[in-house]
Design a protein around this motif. Structure first.
Motif, PDB file in Angstrom:
ATOM      1  N   SER A  45     -16.797 -13.851   1.729  1.00 27.72           N
ATOM      2  CA  SER A  45     -17.831 -14.629   1.042  1.00 27.72           C
ATOM      3  C   SER A  45     -18.785 -13.766   0.227  1.00 27.72           C
ATOM      4  N   GLU A  46     -18.894 -12.478   0.545  1.00 23.68           N
ATOM      5  CA  GLU A  46     -19.825 -11.630  -0.201  1.00 23.68           C
ATOM      6  C   GLU A  46     -19.280 -11.358  -1.605  1.00 23.68           C
ATOM      7  N   PRO A  47     -20.161 -11.076  -2.579  1.00 19.81           N
ATOM      8  CA  PRO A  47     -19.706 -10.823  -3.958  1.00 19.81           C
ATOM      9  C   PRO A  47     -18.675  -9.693  -3.997  1.00 19.81           C
ATOM     10  N   TYR A  48     -17.688  -9.854  -4.886  1.00 14.94           N
ATOM     11  CA  TYR A  48     -16.685  -8.811  -5.049  1.00 14.94           C
ATOM     12  C   TYR A  48     -17.109  -7.899  -6.196  1.00 14.94           C
ATOM     13  N   GLU A  49     -17.145  -6.610  -5.936  1.00 13.22           N
ATOM     14  CA  GLU A  49     -17.533  -5.626  -6.942  1.00 13.22           C
ATOM     15  C   GLU A  49     -16.410  -4.613  -7.106  1.00 13.22           C
ATOM     16  N   ASP A 176     -24.101 -20.508  -9.597  1.00 14.53           N
ATOM     17  CA  ASP A 176     -23.033 -20.348  -8.608  1.00 14.53           C
ATOM     18  C   ASP A 176     -21.745 -19.797  -9.206  1.00 14.53           C
ATOM     19  N   ASP A 177     -21.756 -19.454 -10.505  1.00 18.21           N
ATOM     20  CA  ASP A 177     -20.536 -18.918 -11.128  1.00 18.21           C
ATOM     21  C   ASP A 177     -20.846 -17.683 -11.976  1.00 18.21           C
ATOM     22  N   LEU A 178     -21.874 -16.923 -11.590  1.00 19.21           N
ATOM     23  CA  LEU A 178     -22.295 -15.775 -12.393  1.00 19.21           C
ATOM     24  C   LEU A 178     -21.313 -14.615 -12.236  1.00 19.21           C
ATOM     25  N   VAL A 179     -20.874 -14.093 -13.388  1.00 17.41           N
ATOM     26  CA  VAL A 179     -20.011 -12.911 -13.433  1.00 17.41           C
ATOM     27  C   VAL A 179     -20.786 -11.808 -14.155  1.00 17.41           C
ATOM     28  N   ILE A 180     -20.906 -10.648 -13.530  1.00 20.11           N
ATOM     29  CA  ILE A 180     -21.649  -9.531 -14.123  1.00 20.11           C
ATOM     30  C   ILE A 180     -20.662  -8.486 -14.629  1.00 20.11           C
ATOM     31  N   LEU A 181     -20.814  -8.111 -15.890  1.00 24.09           N
ATOM     32  CA  LEU A 181     -20.035  -7.047 -16.519  1.00 24.09           C
ATOM     33  C   LEU A 181     -20.993  -5.886 -16.767  1.00 24.09           C
ATOM     34  N   ALA A 182     -20.860  -4.830 -15.992  1.00 23.61           N
ATOM     35  CA  ALA A 182     -21.797  -3.705 -16.047  1.00 23.61           C
ATOM     36  C   ALA A 182     -21.210  -2.600 -16.916  1.00 23.61           C
ATOM     37  N   ASP A 183     -21.610  -2.569 -18.185  1.00 21.70           N
ATOM     38  CA  ASP A 183     -21.084  -1.584 -19.121  1.00 21.70           C
ATOM     39  C   ASP A 183     -21.662  -0.209 -18.819  1.00 21.70           C
ATOM     40  N   LEU A 204     -18.759 -12.150  -9.087  1.00 23.02           N
ATOM     41  CA  LEU A 204     -17.932 -10.984  -9.424  1.00 23.02           C
ATOM     42  C   LEU A 204     -18.777  -9.985 -10.193  1.00 23.02           C
ATOM     43  N   VAL A 205     -18.631  -8.703  -9.856  1.00 23.66           N
ATOM     44  CA  VAL A 205     -19.270  -7.608 -10.595  1.00 23.66           C
ATOM     45  C   VAL A 205     -18.175  -6.645 -11.017  1.00 23.66           C
ATOM     46  N   VAL A 206     -18.050  -6.404 -12.324  1.00 26.79           N
ATOM     47  CA  VAL A 206     -17.048  -5.477 -12.849  1.00 26.79           C
ATOM     48  C   VAL A 206     -17.766  -4.366 -13.593  1.00 26.79           C
ATOM     49  N   GLY A 207     -17.689  -3.156 -13.063  1.00 27.90           N
ATOM     50  CA  GLY A 207     -18.272  -2.004 -13.739  1.00 27.90           C
ATOM     51  C   GLY A 207     -17.288  -1.402 -14.715  1.00 27.90           C
ATOM     52  N   MET A 208     -17.754  -1.105 -15.928  1.00 29.30           N
ATOM     53  CA  MET A 208     -16.893  -0.525 -16.965  1.00 29.30           C
ATOM     54  C   MET A 208     -17.366   0.905 -17.230  1.00 29.30           C
ATOM     55  N   THR A 209     -16.456   1.868 -17.112  1.00 26.76           N
ATOM     56  CA  THR A 209     -16.841   3.251 -17.344  1.00 26.76           C
ATOM     57  C   THR A 209     -15.610   4.109 -17.568  1.00 26.76           C
ATOM     58  N   ALA A 210     -15.814   5.249 -18.220  1.00 28.45           N
ATOM     59  CA  ALA A 210     -14.753   6.247 -18.329  1.00 28.45           C
ATOM     60  C   ALA A 210     -14.991   7.386 -17.353  1.00 28.45           C
TER      61      ALA A 210
END
Length: 871
Positions: A45-49, A176-183, A204-210
């Motif tokens: 149930s916790e946010p997926y990162e 209730d449907d927030l998606v975070i894209l962390a550039d 959902l939290v998706v971190g974007m990095t090189a």
């Protein structure tokens, strides 16, 4: 345990619309699989990162856009996306990436059509209207500072707003449907960011990095290392350049850099002119360690005494202490450095050009007094890795990034291995595995890259050959799905997949043999000589003009409008359904009246009433004598009345073509049948047209009604070795072949042997009047919504029974014939032909022919056979 939820067909559609490179598609797929595994299978149930670790220059913005498209188009769509940026520079760049009209905008490719909400408009009535509409996709773009703190820059998002009844921050937290894209995720990990993530409670939290930090290694769901991007030719190949002597003065170092830059500029000009492309001006990035040092470099470069004054007025100094008008002008000049009209050729930077500066024409990086170890970090190196032409040119000096090192050649050569070891050399991605019981599970796959960032001195390193058509590569690449599983350093192998091999289609094509000689560490004298030779080769180009005794080739120039259109009849390229309808409508035609009589009978208790066909026949009254031209026009008008079909001349021409196919299938009964049943035929035809349009992929482009007829008369320029004749078995990419009897030009050259063999077949065609090998922009067919053009291989004009037919011919490898890309291009080319044929200004019939290598082989030099085998 739940069931994995993933829609591969939806991802395929998204990948097609965005023309995603394969690594970017795999990144999106990995995030989606890991997310579904988290919620649907493990039922957490916790946010997926997670983190997407992708090499700079491969296209992280496309990954973010693809995630928005997929999640907004899913069966249960997400409507709220927060793109967090580490600072204003990246925030502003991100806003432009999703704003219509900007040259780098992805907006026109996005069917989700996100409403962009920023610090400038989040408290406006228009934004409140969008927020209240559950059907609108919202993309919030903010700096991390604007959300993580209730003071300073973040104060505005934390104060209560009258139109929301709460603060903007609390509003986001209530979604209730927030998606975070962390550039650029590596820039702002820490307690404040973690607290913000907890408070916002995203799905959902998706971190974007090189360059993810080591502590976040467990979060990496997808990794595509720089070595793989180089091997797949998705970024430039870096070349380390150092001096063999002891000279290390500033003027010598800068002179080395501008000499390489000058030769690259000459090669770029020749390539652009030869391929009819806008000019690309190579730029050198000089890295200074202080403002004083940067000013010292500029004082050397921007003087008449340095290199004959060649660089006066062509330098740009950019650093953090610029203020007022000087800062605004510098930033504007920096933003425009890719513009062909920009005068800037040298940028001197002090710590400002890291994340968020995404230009493609940096060709030389001069490290000056900085250690090569400092320069060879992915964020600094990444400033010059992007491809200015979108793909490799196969002109080696234009496909490389020169890094002028401070160290001597011997010292640098000794460091090569150590520098390579500093880069991650393995890839990670998620894949679906089928268990013995038939269930699906997600497993993380890790594979080693088979290439170094810095190659061996002057040696060949395995790379993938370019396909000659599409920017980038469509293979997953070294390190992504080549089947050679390994465990990354420090990783726990307990999670590695041990079940049966993945199902067909989930893996990637393994590397092709080495085709591109890649220098790794070279001395400046050698590299400058090679660059000079490459530039001098451009002066040896031979010009070819159309032969005066050959028929001219006149080609329709269609003006494309890269935008989504509701429907277009020119999207329809398969007329089989209408021909079947025509045959069906006349199959049971009779001039007899169908007579039905009522009958009754007793079953002992009650009377049963029924019907039966009368045995005697009565001929119907003569049908109305309505000319076929009148009923045909009525059918055309009925097709034009289908919902969404625009009332344009080109649509009318397409409607007439559809009706022609229907009537031809009716045969001799057409006139009489339509006179009697035109209304019924019109209704059935309209229904079939609507159904076919729904089944046809929505058009990525439309065309204006203005069609211009252009003569193919461009001068060809090539540095190929001329060969007399074009005998079978003589093919080489380096040769220009002569001896054609029907070619518009005296010589022609080819990228592949099937093209060469197809040209031989075309030239021998008895009905062929004239043909030509097409070059870039000869017949540009816009096939994606962002305006990418596709150019077929050949144009052929033949004359049969006094009628001229124009063919656009494309050859492809058999393995690519059914790929989504080739199918999309074929659809666009057929639509181009339909549109041209719908114009009253075009007096020949245009067709499109796609042939595979086996088709060419089986044709055995016959144009007639080739047409029959092709698609």
């Amino acid at each position: 345990m739940g069931v994995l939820q993933f829609q591969p067909e939806l991802l395929d559609q998204v990948a097609h619309r965005l023309t995603l490179r394969e690594p970017n598609r795999k990144a999106i797929e990995s995030v989606l699989l890991r997310t579904s595994d988290h919620y649907d299978v493990q039922e957490k149930s916790e946010p997926y990162e997670c983190i997407v670790d992708s090499a700079t220059g491969v296209g992280k913005t496309y990954v973010m856009a693809g995630l928005v498209e997929y999640l907004a188009g899913a069966e249960t769509p997400a409507r709220n996306f927060l793109l967090m940026a580490p600072g204003r520079t990246i925030r502003d760049k991100s806003v432009l990436n999703f704003t219509a009209g900007n040259p780098k905008s992805l907006r026109r490719m996005l069917r989700s059509n996100p409403y962009v909400i920023t610090a400038d408009n989040f408290n406006t009535p228009a934004t409140r209207t969008a927020i209240d509409d559950p059907t609108i996709t919202k993309l919030y773009i903010f700096t991390v500072q604007a959300l993580t703190s209730a003071t300073g820059e973040g104060r505005a998002t934390h104060v209560p707003l009258e139109n929301l009844g709460t603060s903007f921050y609390d509003y986001l937290a209530g979604l209730d449907d927030l998606v975070i894209l962390a550039d650029e995720h590596h820039c702002y990990r820490g307690p404040a960011f973690s607290r913000t993530i907890r408070d916002l409670k995203p799905q959902l939290v998706v971190g974007m990095t090189a360059t993810p930090v080591r502590a976040d290694e467990s979060l990496v769901a997808f990794r595509y290392p720089l070595a793989a991007a180089i091997a797949d030719r998705l970024v430039k190949t870096p070349v380390m350049v150092a001096r063999r002597d002891d000279r290390s003065d500033i003027e010598t170092k800068l002179l080395d850099g501008v000499n390489l830059l000058r030769y690259k500029g000459q090669a770029a000009d020749a390539y652009c002119d030869e391929n009819d492309l806008p000019r690309v001006n190579p730029v050198m990035l000089v890295i200074a360690q202080s403002i004083d040092e940067a000013e010292e470099f500029r004082n050397v470069l921007d003087t008449a005494s340095f290199d004959g004054g060649s660089w006066v007025g062509k330098t740009l100094l950019i650093h953090s202490k610029l203020t007022g008008d000087a800062k605004e002008k510098a930033l504007a000049d920096l933003q425009a450095v890719e513009d062909p009209e920009s005068s800037i050729r040298i940028i001197i930077s002090v710590g400002m050009l890291k994340e968020g500066w995404d230009v493609k024409n940096v060709y030389v990086i001069a490290s000056m007094r900085a250690s090569v170890s400092e320069v060879m970090t992915e964020q600094t190196l990444g400033r010059g890795m992007r491809l200015p032409f979108g793909e490799y040119t196969n002109v080696e000096i234009l496909d490389t990034l020169e890094i002028l090192a401070h160290e001597k050649y011997g010292e640098l050569l000794a460091k090569r291995k150590v520098l390579n070891e500093a880069f991650i050399d393995y890839a990670t991605y998620a894949e679906i595995r089928r268990l013995a019981d038939g269930s699906s599970v997600v497993r993380q796959k890790t594979v080693e890259s088979d290439a170094d960032v810095i190659g061996l001195p002057g040696g060949a390193t395995p790379t993938r050959p370019d396909d000659g058509n599409v920017p980038g590569s469509n293979s997953a690449g070294a390190g992504v799905g080549d089947g050679s599983a390994s465990t990354p350093p420090g990783a726990d192998d307990a999670g590695q997949a041990t079940e049966e091999a993945p199902p067909a289609g989930t893996g990637a094509t393994p590397p092709s043999p080495a085709t591109f000689s890649r220098p790794g560490v070279v001395d400046v004298e050698t590299r400058t000589r090679e660059a000079a030779e490459a530039a001098n080769n451009t002066s040896g180009a031979i010009q070819y003009d159309p032969l005066p005794d050959r028929d001219p080739i006149l080609i329709p120039r269609l003006i494309s409008v890269p935008q989504f259109v509701a429907v277009s009849l020119n999207d329809i390229t398969d007329y089989g359904p209408f021909e079947r309808l025509g045959r069906t409508l006349t199959a049971d035609y009779s001039d007899e009246l169908k007579r039905t009589k009522l009958v009754a009978s007793h079953d002992g208790r009650k009377v049963i009433v029924g019907t039966e066909t009368a045995a005697d026949t009565v001929v119907s009254a003569l049908p109305l004598d309505i000319p076929l031209s009148v009923t045909k026009n009525a059918l055309v008008q009925r097709v034009m009345s289908v919902k969404g079909v625009p009332n344009r001349q080109l649509e009318v021409g397409a409607a007439q073509r559809i009706v022609d196919h229907l009537i031809e299938a009716m045969g001799d009964k057409a006139t009489e049948h339509l006179a009697a049943f035109v209304d019924r035929c019109g209704q059935r035809l309209a229904t079939e047209v609507a159904r076919t349009l729904r089944a046809t992929t929505q058009a990525q482009v439309s065309y204006t009604d203005d069609v211009e007829i252009i003569a193919l008369s461009k001068t060809r320029v090539a540095r190929k070795r001329q060969v007399a004749g074009h005998a079978d078995g003589a093919f080489s990419k380096t040769m220009a072949f002569n001896g054609w009897t029907k070619n518009l030009y005296s010589h022609a050259w080819f990228d592949t042997e099937p093209e060469f063999k197809a040209a031989n077949a075309i030239d021998s065609g008895k009905n062929v009047a004239v043909w030509a090998r097409l070059h870039i922009n000869d017949v540009p067919i816009t096939w994606t919504s962002e305006g990418r053009n596709y150019n077929p291989d050949f144009v052929v004009i033949e004359e049969v029974d006094g009628q001229r037919v124009g063919w656009l011919v494309e050859t492809k490898a058999d393995k690519d014939m059914t790929s989504e890309e080739v199918v999309g291009k074929r659809r666009a080319a057929r639509r181009w032909a339909n549109t041209a044929n719908s114009s009253p200004d075009v007096d020949i019939t245009w067709k499109y022919l796609l042939v595979g290598e086996q088709d060419v082989e089986d044709a055995q030099g016959s144009w007639e056979f080739l047409k029959g085998f092709g698609q």
